[in-house]
Design a protein around this motif. Structure first.
Motif, mmCIF file in Angstrom:
data_model
loop_
_atom_site.group_PDB
_atom_site.id
_atom_site.type_symbol
_atom_site.label_atom_id
_atom_site.label_comp_id
_atom_site.label_asym_id
_atom_site.label_seq_id
_atom_site.Cartn_x
_atom_site.Cartn_y
_atom_site.Cartn_z
ATOM 1 N N LEU A 72 0.816 -1.217 0.000
ATOM 2 C CA LEU A 72 0.000 0.000 0.000
ATOM 3 C C LEU A 72 0.851 1.270 0.000
ATOM 4 O O LEU A 72 0.404 2.321 -0.471
ATOM 5 C CB LEU A 72 -0.926 0.014 1.228
ATOM 6 N N LYS A 73 2.047 1.190 0.542
ATOM 7 C CA LYS A 73 2.881 2.386 0.713
ATOM 8 C C LYS A 73 3.085 3.178 -0.577
ATOM 9 O O LYS A 73 2.927 4.406 -0.572
ATOM 10 C CB LYS A 73 4.249 1.998 1.299
ATOM 11 N N PRO A 74 3.430 2.552 -1.696
ATOM 12 C CA PRO A 74 3.649 3.338 -2.915
ATOM 13 C C PRO A 74 2.395 4.058 -3.407
ATOM 14 O O PRO A 74 2.497 4.985 -4.216
ATOM 15 C CB PRO A 74 4.098 2.277 -3.938
ATOM 16 N N HIS A 75 1.239 3.636 -2.909
ATOM 17 C CA HIS A 75 -0.024 4.256 -3.309
ATOM 18 C C HIS A 75 -0.487 5.314 -2.304
ATOM 19 O O HIS A 75 -1.606 5.808 -2.397
ATOM 20 C CB HIS A 75 -1.101 3.183 -3.465
ATOM 21 N N ASP A 76 0.371 5.647 -1.338
ATOM 22 C CA ASP A 76 0.036 6.605 -0.281
ATOM 23 C C ASP A 76 -1.212 6.161 0.481
ATOM 24 O O ASP A 76 -2.085 6.962 0.811
ATOM 25 C CB ASP A 76 -0.160 8.014 -0.843
ATOM 26 N N MET A 77 -1.285 4.859 0.735
ATOM 27 C CA MET A 77 -2.370 4.296 1.530
ATOM 28 C C MET A 77 -1.782 3.595 2.740
ATOM 29 O O MET A 77 -0.619 3.169 2.738
ATOM 30 C CB MET A 77 -3.187 3.296 0.701
ATOM 31 N N VAL A 78 -2.606 3.493 3.796
ATOM 32 C CA VAL A 78 -2.157 2.835 5.017
ATOM 33 C C VAL A 78 -3.136 1.738 5.392
ATOM 34 O O VAL A 78 -4.330 1.807 5.084
ATOM 35 C CB VAL A 78 -1.995 3.829 6.184
ATOM 36 N N LEU A 79 -2.613 0.726 6.089
ATOM 37 C CA LEU A 79 -3.422 -0.395 6.542
ATOM 38 C C LEU A 79 -3.725 -0.232 8.027
ATOM 39 O O LEU A 79 -2.840 0.070 8.834
ATOM 40 C CB LEU A 79 -2.669 -1.708 6.313
ATOM 41 N N LEU A 80 -4.997 -0.430 8.369
ATOM 42 C CA LEU A 80 -5.429 -0.422 9.757
ATOM 43 C C LEU A 80 -6.094 -1.761 10.071
ATOM 44 O O LEU A 80 -6.599 -2.448 9.168
ATOM 45 C CB LEU A 80 -6.430 0.701 10.047
ATOM 46 N N TYR A 81 -6.117 -2.100 11.357
ATOM 47 C CA TYR A 81 -6.779 -3.332 11.793
ATOM 48 C C TYR A 81 -7.811 -2.976 12.852
ATOM 49 O O TYR A 81 -7.516 -2.296 13.826
ATOM 50 C CB TYR A 81 -5.769 -4.338 12.358
ATOM 51 N N HIS A 82 -9.046 -3.458 12.635
ATOM 52 C CA HIS A 82 -10.179 -3.206 13.528
ATOM 53 C C HIS A 82 -10.469 -4.471 14.335
ATOM 54 O O HIS A 82 -10.619 -5.552 13.766
ATOM 55 C CB HIS A 82 -11.399 -2.809 12.691
ATOM 56 N N ASN A 83 -10.558 -4.316 15.636
ATOM 57 C CA ASN A 83 -10.746 -5.469 16.513
ATOM 58 C C ASN A 83 -12.210 -5.753 16.837
ATOM 59 O O ASN A 83 -13.075 -4.880 16.780
ATOM 60 C CB ASN A 83 -10.005 -5.254 17.830
ATOM 61 N N HIS A 84 -12.452 -7.006 17.211
ATOM 62 C CA HIS A 84 -13.672 -7.398 17.908
ATOM 63 C C HIS A 84 -13.239 -7.867 19.301
ATOM 64 O O HIS A 84 -12.207 -7.418 19.800
ATOM 65 C CB HIS A 84 -14.420 -8.468 17.126
ATOM 66 N N ASP A 85 -14.009 -8.728 19.922
ATOM 67 C CA ASP A 85 -13.598 -9.185 21.254
ATOM 68 C C ASP A 85 -12.642 -10.375 21.190
ATOM 69 O O ASP A 85 -11.849 -10.591 22.109
ATOM 70 C CB ASP A 85 -14.813 -9.523 22.126
ATOM 71 N N PHE A 86 -12.686 -11.166 20.098
ATOM 72 C CA PHE A 86 -11.891 -12.396 20.077
ATOM 73 C C PHE A 86 -10.393 -12.118 20.101
ATOM 74 O O PHE A 86 -9.613 -12.937 20.594
ATOM 75 C CB PHE A 86 -12.266 -13.284 18.886
ATOM 76 N N GLU A 87 -9.958 -10.965 19.579
ATOM 77 C CA GLU A 87 -8.518 -10.647 19.614
ATOM 78 C C GLU A 87 -8.028 -10.408 21.043
ATOM 79 O O GLU A 87 -6.823 -10.406 21.294
ATOM 80 C CB GLU A 87 -8.208 -9.398 18.782
ATOM 81 N N LEU A 88 -8.965 -10.217 21.954
ATOM 82 C CA LEU A 88 -8.606 -9.998 23.359
ATOM 83 C C LEU A 88 -8.840 -11.241 24.213
ATOM 84 O O LEU A 88 -8.191 -11.413 25.245
ATOM 85 C CB LEU A 88 -9.401 -8.809 23.906
ATOM 86 N N THR A 89 -9.742 -12.093 23.780
ATOM 87 C CA THR A 89 -9.983 -13.331 24.534
ATOM 88 C C THR A 89 -9.063 -14.454 24.072
ATOM 89 O O THR A 89 -8.797 -15.389 24.826
ATOM 90 C CB THR A 89 -11.455 -13.776 24.402
ATOM 91 N N GLU A 90 -8.572 -14.372 22.828
ATOM 92 C CA GLU A 90 -7.597 -15.349 22.339
ATOM 93 C C GLU A 90 -6.186 -14.881 22.694
ATOM 94 O O GLU A 90 -5.863 -13.700 22.561
ATOM 95 C CB GLU A 90 -7.716 -15.525 20.821
ATOM 96 N N LYS A 91 -5.368 -15.810 23.123
ATOM 97 C CA LYS A 91 -4.006 -15.489 23.536
ATOM 98 C C LYS A 91 -3.000 -16.155 22.597
ATOM 99 O O LYS A 91 -3.234 -17.246 22.082
ATOM 100 C CB LYS A 91 -3.746 -15.957 24.981
ATOM 101 N N ILE A 92 -1.887 -15.465 22.395
ATOM 102 C CA ILE A 92 -0.750 -16.006 21.662
ATOM 103 C C ILE A 92 0.471 -15.792 22.550
ATOM 104 O O ILE A 92 0.847 -14.657 22.824
ATOM 105 C CB ILE A 92 -0.553 -15.292 20.308
ATOM 106 N N ASN A 93 1.045 -16.885 23.006
ATOM 107 C CA ASN A 93 2.207 -16.800 23.906
ATOM 108 C C ASN A 93 1.925 -15.892 25.105
ATOM 109 O O ASN A 93 2.715 -15.000 25.433
ATOM 110 C CB ASN A 93 3.450 -16.311 23.147
ATOM 111 N N GLU A 94 0.768 -16.111 25.734
ATOM 112 C CA GLU A 94 0.364 -15.426 26.964
ATOM 113 C C GLU A 94 -0.030 -13.968 26.770
ATOM 114 O O GLU A 94 -0.368 -13.279 27.727
ATOM 115 C CB GLU A 94 1.477 -15.521 28.039
ATOM 116 N N LYS A 95 0.045 -13.463 25.544
ATOM 117 C CA LYS A 95 -0.408 -12.098 25.261
ATOM 118 C C LYS A 95 -1.695 -12.167 24.458
ATOM 119 O O LYS A 95 -1.936 -13.137 23.744
ATOM 120 C CB LYS A 95 0.648 -11.325 24.452
#
Length: 255
Positions: A114-137
């Motif tokens: 996206l960078k060469p197009h002057d665009m940026v990537l964002l990530y929008h959360n729900h609850d599962f990104e907080l209830t699921e853990k990866i290496n204790e985080k």
């Protein structure tokens, strides 16, 4: 001062019936910008012309993860034409997040493309990104600590609250990487499931969310209501009336 946007998913049924008329009502109510999730068959030129006509700013667009992986060039072409630079991943299915390492690799590649197009990537959360853990985080914290800082956050504060975390603390933690915050309220049904409601009608401290977003230098605070028990246009007007009262009490939102 925070700019006020609306995630148009809230009005999805109305937009399908009357795209132009519904956007006109959003502008008439006083929302400054809109965040899209779908374009209902309208060309990029038609969308851009309509936004210009109505005086609505483009906040960003939710673009499905699979589309970014498989149809990148087509996505970029359309979004360039509508004048959008914020490309937001809105959700991951259970199957997609069965391999978080693949997700991280793909998101990094998409961000770089996206960078060469002057665009940026964002990530929008729900609850599962907080209830699921990866290496204790939490998966959310792992995602942002793994990906380069060019990948930005769109924190959905309602889902952070529902997952049992403090959205004010999360906003502060992501300061500098957080151009957009979703402003949303909820009640709990008798079985504990969430019911999204108008701002000020539920259990989220939405005033504290607004204060924290302003303090963290957030650009856009975006109203969203996943499901409305009242007519959706009435719901977004009720939320806007709460925001006006919040501003009268010192809140820093441009309304």
């Amino acid at each position: 001062m925070l700019k006020l946007g609306l995630q148009l998913y809230t009005l999805r049924d109305l937009l399908e019936q009357d795209f132009k008329g519904t956007l006109a009502k959003v502008a008439e109510l006083g929302y400054q910008g809109v965040e899209f999730h779908h374009f209902y068959g309208y060309s990029a030129e038609e969308v851009r012309s309509l936004l210009d006509e109505l005086g609505l700013e483009m906040v960003g667009t939710h673009v499905q993860y699979d589309s970014l992986v498989n149809d990148f060039d087509q996505v970029v072409s359309y979004h360039k034409a509508i004048g959008n630079r914020n490309i937001i991943v809105p959700h991951l299915s259970e199957e997609q997040r069965s391999d978080w390492n693949l997700v991280f690799a793909n998101l990094k590649e998409i961000s770089n493309k996206l960078k060469p197009h002057d665009m940026v990537l964002l990530y929008h959360n729900h609850d599962f990104e907080l209830t699921e853990k990866i290496n204790e985080k939490t998966a959310l914290d792992t995602l942002f600590s793994t990906l380069p800082e060019e990948v930005l956050a769109e924190l959905d504060t309602c889902w952070i609250h529902y997952a049992g975390y403090d959205p004010v603390e999360y906003i502060a933690a992501y300061e500098g990487r957080l151009p957009i915050v979703h402003w949303k309220d909820l009640k709990r049904n008798s079985d504990g499931s969430p019911l999204t409601v108008e701002l000020g009608q539920g259990e989220v401290d939405v005033a504290a969310v607004g204060d924290a977003a302003d303090k963290a230098g957030v650009e856009w605070i975006v109203v969203e209501q996943d499901y409305c028990t009242n007519p959706p246009l009435e719901s977004i007007e009720t939320s806007l009336n709460w925001i006006k009262q919040y501003v009268n009490n010192g809140g820093k939102v441009n309304v």
